[in-house]
Design an enzyme around this catalytic site. Structure first.
Site, PDB file in Angstrom:
ATOM      1  CG  ASN A 273      -7.041   8.082  -1.928  1.00  0.00           C
ATOM      2  OD1 ASN A 273      -7.931   8.008  -1.099  1.00  0.00           O
ATOM      3  ND2 ASN A 273      -7.291   8.264  -3.220  1.00  0.00           N
ATOM      4  CB  CYS A 274      -2.711   5.399   1.849  1.00  0.00           C
ATOM      5  SG  CYS A 274      -1.304   4.707   2.713  1.00  0.00           S
ATOM      6  N   PRO A 275      -0.273   7.492   0.813  1.00  0.00           N
ATOM      7  CG  PRO A 275       2.086   7.825   0.711  1.00  0.00           C
ATOM      8  CD  PRO A 275       0.862   7.492  -0.144  1.00  0.00           C
TER       9      PRO A 275
END
Length: 74
Positions: A11-13
């Site tokens: 998941n981000c980042p």
């Protein structure tokens, strides 16, 4: 044939950070194909390309996986 980077499940980042690290290993004009499940990854990679001078080639979805292609320009 493009170089493949699998960031599925991250998941981000993390996806864009892995892209940033991996693209440094590519030759100029070489393509990187990214496989991601994070729905924000295509937008984040496109923004990374705009900021870094690399070329965003496009994205599409295959069975819940975003396939993103970029080309190293710098």
């Amino acid at each position: 044939m493009p170089t493949l980077l699998d960031v599925k499940g991250l998941n981000c980042p993390l996806p864009v950070l892995r892209v940033k690290k991996r693209i440094r290993d590519l030759a100029i004009d070489e393509t990187l194909r990214i496989l991601a499940t994070d729905p924000g990854a295509p937008r984040d990679v496109e923004a990374f390309c705009a900021a870094s001078g690399n070329e965003f080639l496009g994205t599409h979805e295959e069975a819940g996986v975003f396939v993103i292609e970029i080309c190293r320009r710098r």
